[in-house]
Design an enzyme around this catalytic site. Structure first.
Site, mmCIF file in Angstrom:
data_model
loop_
_atom_site.group_PDB
_atom_site.id
_atom_site.type_symbol
_atom_site.label_atom_id
_atom_site.label_comp_id
_atom_site.label_asym_id
_atom_site.label_seq_id
_atom_site.Cartn_x
_atom_site.Cartn_y
_atom_site.Cartn_z
ATOM 1 C CE1 TYR A 14 -3.198 2.949 0.663
ATOM 2 C CE2 TYR A 14 -2.754 2.752 3.009
ATOM 3 C CZ TYR A 14 -3.364 3.409 1.958
ATOM 4 O OH TYR A 14 -4.135 4.512 2.210
ATOM 5 C CG ASN A 35 6.995 -11.804 0.659
ATOM 6 O OD1 ASN A 35 6.173 -10.898 0.612
ATOM 7 N ND2 ASN A 35 7.255 -12.468 1.768
ATOM 8 C CG PHE A 84 7.608 0.545 2.369
ATOM 9 C CD1 PHE A 84 6.955 1.509 3.126
ATOM 10 C CD2 PHE A 84 8.262 0.957 1.211
ATOM 11 C CE1 PHE A 84 6.944 2.836 2.745
ATOM 12 C CE2 PHE A 84 8.259 2.279 0.823
ATOM 13 C CZ PHE A 84 7.605 3.228 1.581
ATOM 14 C CB SER A 128 4.234 2.447 13.417
ATOM 15 O OG SER A 128 2.968 2.600 13.996
ATOM 16 C CE1 TYR A 153 3.312 -3.149 12.362
ATOM 17 C CE2 TYR A 153 2.123 -1.903 14.027
ATOM 18 C CZ TYR A 153 2.744 -1.962 12.807
ATOM 19 O OH TYR A 153 2.822 -0.841 12.026
ATOM 20 C CE LYS A 157 6.515 -1.339 11.438
ATOM 21 N NZ LYS A 157 7.209 -1.509 10.154
ATOM 22 C CG ASN A 202 -6.734 -6.627 10.578
ATOM 23 O OD1 ASN A 202 -7.517 -7.361 11.166
ATOM 24 N ND2 ASN A 202 -5.672 -7.068 9.927
HETATM 25 C C1 UD1 Z 1 -2.689 0.656 14.432
HETATM 26 C C2 UD1 Z 1 -1.439 1.391 14.861
HETATM 27 C C3 UD1 Z 1 -0.611 1.750 13.677
HETATM 28 C C4 UD1 Z 1 -0.338 0.529 12.840
HETATM 29 C C5 UD1 Z 1 -1.658 -0.055 12.392
HETATM 30 C C6 UD1 Z 1 -1.402 -1.301 11.566
HETATM 31 C C7 UD1 Z 1 -1.713 2.749 16.881
HETATM 32 C C8 UD1 Z 1 -2.091 4.081 17.451
HETATM 33 N N1 UD1 Z 1 -1.792 2.631 15.572
HETATM 34 O O1 UD1 Z 1 -3.503 1.575 13.836
HETATM 35 O O2 UD1 Z 1 0.593 2.292 14.100
HETATM 36 O O3 UD1 Z 1 0.470 0.833 11.751
HETATM 37 O O4 UD1 Z 1 -2.414 -0.404 13.547
HETATM 38 O O5 UD1 Z 1 -2.581 -1.888 11.134
HETATM 39 O O6 UD1 Z 1 -1.365 1.827 17.589
HETATM 40 N N2 UD1 Z 1 -11.960 0.899 13.887
HETATM 41 C C9 UD1 Z 1 -13.323 0.662 14.012
HETATM 42 N N3 UD1 Z 1 -13.867 -0.346 13.262
HETATM 43 C C10 UD1 Z 1 -13.140 -1.113 12.403
HETATM 44 C C11 UD1 Z 1 -11.740 -0.853 12.279
HETATM 45 C C12 UD1 Z 1 -11.191 0.163 13.048
HETATM 46 O O7 UD1 Z 1 -14.023 1.328 14.780
HETATM 47 O O8 UD1 Z 1 -13.693 -2.023 11.786
HETATM 48 C C13 UD1 Z 1 -11.366 1.998 14.681
HETATM 49 C C14 UD1 Z 1 -10.285 1.540 15.647
HETATM 50 O O9 UD1 Z 1 -10.834 1.152 16.875
HETATM 51 C C15 UD1 Z 1 -9.430 2.795 15.736
HETATM 52 C C16 UD1 Z 1 -9.571 3.449 14.351
HETATM 53 O O10 UD1 Z 1 -10.737 2.875 13.778
HETATM 54 O O11 UD1 Z 1 -9.943 3.654 16.687
HETATM 55 C C17 UD1 Z 1 -8.388 3.177 13.444
HETATM 56 O O12 UD1 Z 1 -8.143 1.778 13.458
HETATM 57 P P1 UD1 Z 1 -7.100 1.090 12.441
HETATM 58 O O13 UD1 Z 1 -7.374 1.552 11.061
HETATM 59 O O14 UD1 Z 1 -7.155 -0.384 12.697
HETATM 60 O O15 UD1 Z 1 -5.705 1.687 12.837
HETATM 61 P P2 UD1 Z 1 -4.993 1.774 14.285
HETATM 62 O O16 UD1 Z 1 -5.443 0.678 15.162
HETATM 63 O O17 UD1 Z 1 -5.118 3.168 14.756
#
Ligand code: UD1
Length: 346
Positions: A14, A35, A84, A128, A153, A157, A202
């Site tokens: 990405y 890969n 990356f 990160s 994870y 980092k 995710n």
């Molecule tokens: C986290 C890490 C980031 C890492 C990334 C990898 C932190 C602050 N950030 O990002 O450094 O590179 O993971 O994947 O630790 N959410 C929902 N519903 C969903 C998915 C997400 O509500 O279905 C919410 C999460 O609870 C969060 C926000 O959206 O509050 C962002 O989530 P996400 O996109 O997963 O990223 P981070 O968890 O912030």
């Protein structure tokens, strides 16, 4: 003068693919090493369509030192690398920590070993904001304390940054920048490349776009009773194109430095916090559609609130974000819509 070659590990992923486009536009010659464990082979063709240039690419795992060495032997006069290639699913790292420690650490060790052996002086590392955990003071600066990581994870980092720091301290001829990303979102405005999660996403924005596209029934907002303006978590989102450009600026800056060994960390975000609900509502507004979502339970391990101070990147790298969440959420949706028409190999 021939173009300067840069090895880009994970260059079909990405952030990697967007950075490859920006490198080409800035006059570099990226060499992708991937890969395809979390990227599609078809992305290379898309990059070539955007830039009108063919891109040299090698399919291999950076953990395979012998295979990785062959790239360094085949490509003469490589200037540096952008690293990356790594696994990045927080939940999976809790379930399978050894995969993360093996994959994310060994690949960096191999890269550094080869850089020193072949005399590549420059390294830009994909780090990160997760290194800060839940900060006590916001916004976080690069001097904010590094706290115990809340996932394997996140720990990889932190350890990777330490491995780079120790290598630089050993007086190895290495100039490195660790870029601490906040939450990258969006896609290239051409809608030719973007985030391509395999399986159930995710991350928030791909889950939103897949729900809007009808691939997922509904988005669950993880937690709505946090101590924030609307009860949902706060993050610092950054358009992936702005983030990609920062890698080029970091590479340029490293080359302008006179000392033999250095390692600097930079926060890369917009410097603003948005709640999950604000992201959902902005997505609905800018794309003129309704998203099926519900307020659900908290996700274990989530940081409640984080956003960065990005003054260091702005002053030293002369970099600024140009795109906001509106553009990012429009571009993310355009990419999701275009995905149906793209022939992907995997
Ligand atoms: C986290 C890490 C980031 C890492 C990334 C990898 C932190 C602050 N950030 O990002 O450094 O590179 O993971 O994947 O630790 N959410 C929902 N519903 C969903 C998915 C997400 O509500 O279905 C919410 C999460 O609870 C969060 C926000 O959206 O509050 C962002 O989530 P996400 O996109 O997963 O990223 P981070 O968890 O912030």
């Amino acid at each position: 003068m021939s173009k300067q070659k840069i090895i880009v590990t994970g260059g079909a992923g990405y952030i990697g693919s967007h950075t490859v486009v920006e490198l080409i536009e800035a006059g570099y010659e990226p060499i992708i090493v991937d890969n395809y464990s979390n990227a599609d082979r078809g992305i290379i063709v898309q990059i070539e369509k955007i830039t009108g240039k063919t891109v040299q690419h090698y399919e291999l795992d950076c953990n395979d030192l012998a295979a990785f060495r062959k790239v360094f032997e085949a490509e003469k006069n490589v200037l540096g690398s952008i690293h990356f290639a790594a696994a990045k699913a927080v939940g999976e790292s809790v379930a399978n920590p050894l995969k993360y420690y093996h994959n994310n650490l060994q690949s960096l060790v191999n890269l550094l070993q080869l850089q020193l052996e072949f005399g590549l002086e420059y390294l830009v590392f994909s780090s990160s904001c997760t290194v800060y955990g839940q900060p006590e003071k916001l916004p976080v600066t690069e001097n904010s304390p590094i706290q115990k990581a809340n996932s394997p994870y996140g720990n990889t980092k932190q350890i990777c940054e330490e491995i780079i720091e120790d290598t630089v301290t050993s007086k190895a001829k290495l100039k490195a920048a660790s870029l601490r990303y906040f939450n990258p979102i969006g896609a290239h405005p051409s809608a030719m490349i973007g985030e391509l999660p395999f399986g159930v996403p995710n991350n928030l924005v791909p889950f939103i776009t897949q729900t809007a596209a009808g691939l997922r029934e509904s988005l669950t907002i993880f937690g709505h009773d946090y101590d924030t303006v609307d009860g949902t978590c706060v993050r610092d989102y950054i358009h992936v194109v702005d983030l990609a450009k920062a890698h080029v600026r970091a590479l340029d800056w490293l080359q302008s430095q006179e000392q033999n060994s250095l390692h600097e960390a930079f926060n890369l975000g917009m410097g603003k916090g948005y709640t999950v609900l604000e992201i959902v509502q902005t997505f609905e507004k800018v794309n003129d559609l309704k998203l099926n979502y519900r307020l659900g339970d908290r996700r274990p391990g989530d940081v409640v609130k984080i956003y960065g101070n990005v003054d260091k990147a702005s002053h030293i790298l002369k970099w600024q974000t140009k795109l906001g969440i509106e553009e990012a959420l429009k571009d993310a949706w355009r990419w999701e819509e275009r995905l149906k028409g793209i022939e992907l190999v995997k």
